[in-house]
Design a protein around this motif. Structure first.
Motif, PDB file in Angstrom:
ATOM      1  N   GLY A   1      -6.348   7.623   1.300  1.00 30.55           N
ATOM      2  CA  GLY A   1      -4.893   7.715   1.342  1.00 30.55           C
ATOM      3  C   GLY A   1      -4.261   6.438   1.856  1.00 30.55           C
ATOM      4  O   GLY A   1      -3.290   5.927   1.279  1.00 30.55           O
ATOM      5  N   PHE A   2      -4.810   5.883   2.930  1.00 30.08           N
ATOM      6  CA  PHE A   2      -4.277   4.627   3.473  1.00 30.08           C
ATOM      7  C   PHE A   2      -4.443   3.486   2.475  1.00 30.08           C
ATOM      8  O   PHE A   2      -3.537   2.660   2.291  1.00 30.08           O
ATOM      9  CB  PHE A   2      -4.978   4.278   4.789  1.00 30.08           C
ATOM     10  CG  PHE A   2      -4.489   5.063   5.971  1.00 30.08           C
ATOM     11  CD1 PHE A   2      -3.240   4.799   6.516  1.00 30.08           C
ATOM     12  CD2 PHE A   2      -5.264   6.073   6.536  1.00 30.08           C
ATOM     13  CE1 PHE A   2      -2.771   5.519   7.618  1.00 30.08           C
ATOM     14  CE2 PHE A   2      -4.804   6.804   7.624  1.00 30.08           C
ATOM     15  CZ  PHE A   2      -3.556   6.527   8.162  1.00 30.08           C
ATOM     16  N   ILE A   3      -5.589   3.434   1.811  1.00 28.76           N
ATOM     17  CA  ILE A   3      -5.827   2.371   0.818  1.00 28.76           C
ATOM     18  C   ILE A   3      -4.847   2.497  -0.343  1.00 28.76           C
ATOM     19  O   ILE A   3      -4.294   1.498  -0.831  1.00 28.76           O
ATOM     20  CB  ILE A   3      -7.283   2.446   0.309  1.00 28.76           C
ATOM     21  CG1 ILE A   3      -8.265   2.122   1.446  1.00 28.76           C
ATOM     22  CG2 ILE A   3      -7.499   1.490  -0.868  1.00 28.76           C
ATOM     23  CD1 ILE A   3      -9.718   2.391   1.105  1.00 28.76           C
ATOM     24  N   THR A   4      -4.586   3.722  -0.782  1.00 28.28           N
ATOM     25  CA  THR A   4      -3.735   3.969  -1.943  1.00 28.28           C
ATOM     26  C   THR A   4      -2.316   3.464  -1.740  1.00 28.28           C
ATOM     27  O   THR A   4      -1.683   2.955  -2.674  1.00 28.28           O
ATOM     28  CB  THR A   4      -3.724   5.483  -2.261  1.00 28.28           C
ATOM     29  OG1 THR A   4      -5.051   5.885  -2.603  1.00 28.28           O
ATOM     30  CG2 THR A   4      -2.785   5.801  -3.421  1.00 28.28           C
ATOM     31  N   ILE A   5      -1.796   3.603  -0.560  1.00 26.07           N
ATOM     32  CA  ILE A   5      -0.428   3.138  -0.273  1.00 26.07           C
ATOM     33  C   ILE A   5      -0.255   1.673  -0.642  1.00 26.07           C
ATOM     34  O   ILE A   5       0.816   1.257  -1.122  1.00 26.07           O
ATOM     35  CB  ILE A   5      -0.093   3.363   1.215  1.00 26.07           C
ATOM     36  CG1 ILE A   5      -0.038   4.856   1.529  1.00 26.07           C
ATOM     37  CG2 ILE A   5       1.230   2.690   1.581  1.00 26.07           C
ATOM     38  CD1 ILE A   5       0.131   5.176   3.005  1.00 26.07           C
ATOM     39  N   PHE A   6      -1.314   0.883  -0.489  1.00 26.36           N
ATOM     40  CA  PHE A   6      -1.194  -0.562  -0.692  1.00 26.36           C
ATOM     41  C   PHE A   6      -1.705  -1.035  -2.051  1.00 26.36           C
ATOM     42  O   PHE A   6      -1.324  -2.128  -2.496  1.00 26.36           O
ATOM     43  CB  PHE A   6      -1.956  -1.298   0.413  1.00 26.36           C
ATOM     44  CG  PHE A   6      -1.430  -1.008   1.789  1.00 26.36           C
ATOM     45  CD1 PHE A   6      -0.260  -1.597   2.243  1.00 26.36           C
ATOM     46  CD2 PHE A   6      -2.085  -0.113   2.629  1.00 26.36           C
ATOM     47  CE1 PHE A   6       0.241  -1.322   3.507  1.00 26.36           C
ATOM     48  CE2 PHE A   6      -1.598   0.163   3.894  1.00 26.36           C
ATOM     49  CZ  PHE A   6      -0.418  -0.444   4.334  1.00 26.36           C
ATOM     50  N   VAL A   7      -2.551  -0.249  -2.743  1.00 26.68           N
ATOM     51  CA  VAL A   7      -3.165  -0.789  -3.970  1.00 26.68           C
ATOM     52  C   VAL A   7      -2.730  -0.097  -5.256  1.00 26.68           C
ATOM     53  O   VAL A   7      -2.846  -0.689  -6.332  1.00 26.68           O
ATOM     54  CB  VAL A   7      -4.710  -0.751  -3.873  1.00 26.68           C
ATOM     55  CG1 VAL A   7      -5.196  -1.503  -2.642  1.00 26.68           C
ATOM     56  CG2 VAL A   7      -5.247   0.668  -3.891  1.00 26.68           C
ATOM     57  N   LEU A   8      -2.217   1.119  -5.199  1.00 23.09           N
ATOM     58  CA  LEU A   8      -1.869   1.822  -6.434  1.00 23.09           C
ATOM     59  C   LEU A   8      -0.633   1.190  -7.069  1.00 23.09           C
ATOM     60  O   LEU A   8       0.412   1.092  -6.428  1.00 23.09           O
ATOM     61  CB  LEU A   8      -1.601   3.303  -6.151  1.00 23.09           C
ATOM     62  CG  LEU A   8      -1.277   4.170  -7.380  1.00 23.09           C
ATOM     63  CD1 LEU A   8      -2.490   4.271  -8.291  1.00 23.09           C
ATOM     64  CD2 LEU A   8      -0.824   5.567  -6.941  1.00 23.09           C
ATOM     65  N   PRO A   9      -0.703   0.733  -8.332  1.00 24.76           N
ATOM     66  CA  PRO A   9       0.484   0.163  -8.983  1.00 24.76           C
ATOM     67  C   PRO A   9       1.510   1.249  -9.284  1.00 24.76           C
ATOM     68  O   PRO A   9       1.161   2.328  -9.743  1.00 24.76           O
ATOM     69  CB  PRO A   9      -0.075  -0.462 -10.264  1.00 24.76           C
ATOM     70  CG  PRO A   9      -1.316   0.307 -10.560  1.00 24.76           C
ATOM     71  CD  PRO A   9      -1.882   0.709  -9.225  1.00 24.76           C
TER      72      PRO A   9
END
Length: 496
Positions: free
Chosen positions: A222-230
């Motif tokens: 979840g934390f990673i997704t905030i920054f990498v999901l276009p």
């Protein structure tokens, strides 16, 4: 000389604002453009789709692990009795149902990366916290709020994918995304088997370890997704595309009826609610979710009652999901190839019917196990097929989002029925559960074929009256949306 197109790479409305870049010129047609499109799709297929699939794998894993936890001692550890376990399953779907439409409105106001990432963190916390449940109340509370937060990614995914892929490319990619739920079923069984046979803890029971092992990675993702999901084609630089590929992605998105400049359009909201197609698709999805919810939650129990030990039953839940994976990809690939959705829904539901007939009619363990495999092969392809079908046939961001939210709301609401039909007193034959599921899979067949016939007639009527459809510019699309025409435009053709 190839025709060139110039597009200023400005953001799609309601997704991101405040970023601009210089204009980039790419060919409007010809071999060079085809090569750019091919590179772009390959990068999306190898990066965006697998990442979304990974997120949904943990979504499905956290949702369905309660069935495996039941065999690992959950009921005894939380002092459940009577219908407590079935009610705990139902509360998840209560939370999931009430969050569908609110999440679609939130998606219009915040970026997809924030919505998906934050809800992942929250449902991961709920999933992990089930390991601390001491009684029925604690378990129900965790399941309810997990349902509330899990509603973020499922309905948002087809919206996100529709910004990057054309209509005839969507089902195959949706299959890769939603197919991960079948991988989750397989991995869930393998993880549960490994925990039951190889892990021992003096203070934590096997079912508690299961929730912790599967919940913590969700929080990290979840934390990673905030920054990498276009969030849109405008932010594809996060995935290392060239400026030319980014511009082509923007052009493709607009040509796919994504030129809507409104934030939340009340007319589109009412258009979605009044659209007869959405009534059909909601009824079909109800027919799917009753057997699907019961299959996911009760497969470990059903397999155990075939005579397997608890540890072996966990392992024997893997092959039905493996069969389902193959069927999901095959059905959705062919659906995109033929641009037919309803016929493939009916074909998939027919496999599920065959499975339930075997489960009802035979006492042979091998026949029952084959029936469970056919059920999985028939149910799981319908999820990406239906969500792609709805996304394909609704024009306008708000209309498409509300239509998908309606689909999930009605489907998940009736999924609570699926959690209540496999009572202990009906074991081991479960005539009531199998019979209810057989009836609703038959409903899916009838309604999907009926909707296909209706849409085909409408396409033929438009063809006869207006001639062959033309490709609309982004300005013409926006004009159609502003005037309230949407998918009733003479140049729009439904996927059948």
């Amino acid at each position: 000389m190839e025709e060139k197109s110039t597009v200023e790479t400005r953001d799609l409305p309601a997704l991101e604002t405040g970023k601009t870049s210089e204009s980039v010129v790419v060919p409007a047609s010809g071999p060079e453009r085809e090569a750019i499109v091919k590179r772009l799709k390959l990068k999306l297929d190898l990066r965006l789709v697998p990442y979304l699939a990974l997120l949904y794998l943990f979504n499905a894993l956290d949702r369905g692990n309660i069935g495996n936890a039941r065999l690992a001692g959950l009921e005894a550890g939380t002092h459940l009795s009577g219908n407590d376990f079935y009610n705990a399953l139902s509360f998840f779907y209560f939370g999931y149902t009430i969050s569908q439409i609110p999440n679609m409105f939130i998606l219009k106001r915040v970026t997809p990366s924030v919505l998906v990432g934050v809800t992942m963190i929250l449902w991961g916390i709920c999933s992990t916290s089930m390991a601390a449940a001491k009684n029925y109340s604690g378990l129900v509370a965790a399941r309810f709020f997990m349902g509330v937060f899990e509603a973020g990614i499922g309905p948002a995914a087809p919206i996100i994918l529709s910004f990057f892929y054309l209509r005839h490319e969507l089902a195959w990619r949706a299959a890769l995304f939603y197919g991960s739920s079948t991988f989750a079923g397989a991995f869930g069984g393998l993880i549960a088997y490994g925990v039951a046979t190889n892990l021992a803890h003096e203070r934590l029971a096997a079912w508690q370890l299961l929730f912790i092992i599967e919940g913590i990675p969700t929080i990290a993702l979840g934390f990673i997704t905030i920054f990498v999901l276009p969030n849109s084609p405008e932010s594809l630089e996060r995935w290392f595309v060239t400026p030319e590929e980014k511009q082509v992605a923007i052009e493709r998105s607009r040509s796919g009826h994504n030129a809507d400049s409104s934030l939340i359009d009340k007319r589109q909201l009412w258009a979605a609610l009044k659209d007869y197609k959405n009534l059909f698709t909601c009824l079909i999805y109800i027919g799917l979710n009753i057997p699907l919810a019961s299959f996911t939650s009760f497969l470990p129990t059903i397999v155990k009652l075939m005579g397997y030990s608890e540890a072996t039953a966990q392992l024997m839940t893997v092959p039905p999901y493996a069969c389902a994976i193959v069927c999901v990809f095959a059905m959705c690939w062919n659906s995109d190839r033929t641009q037919r959705r309803g016929y493939h829904v009916a074909a998939s539901a027919s496999l599920a019917c065959l499975g339930y007939i075997l489960l009802i009619s035979s006492t042979n363990v091998k026949a029952n196990y084959a029936g469970a495999c056919f059920v999985a092969m028939g149910l799981y392809p319908v999820v990406p097929l239906m969500l792609s079908w709805v996304a394909n046939n609704n024009v306008g961001h708000t209309k498409r989002a509300i239509s998908i939210a309606m689909l999930n709301t009605f489907g998940q609401c009736f999924a609570t029925v699926g959690t209540q039909i496999y009572k202990n007193k009906t074991a081991p034959r479960f005539f009531m559960g199998y019979g209810v599921c057989l009836a609703f899979t038959a409903v899916m067949i009838v309604l999907s074929l009926a909707l296909s016939v209706v849409l085909n007639r409408e396409n033929n009527r438009r063809e006869a009256k207006h001639g062959s459809p033309k490709i609309l510019s982004s300005e013409e699309q926006q004009a159609a949306i502003d005037s309230g025409i949407y998918d009733d435009h003479p140049s729009f053709r439904y996927f059948i």
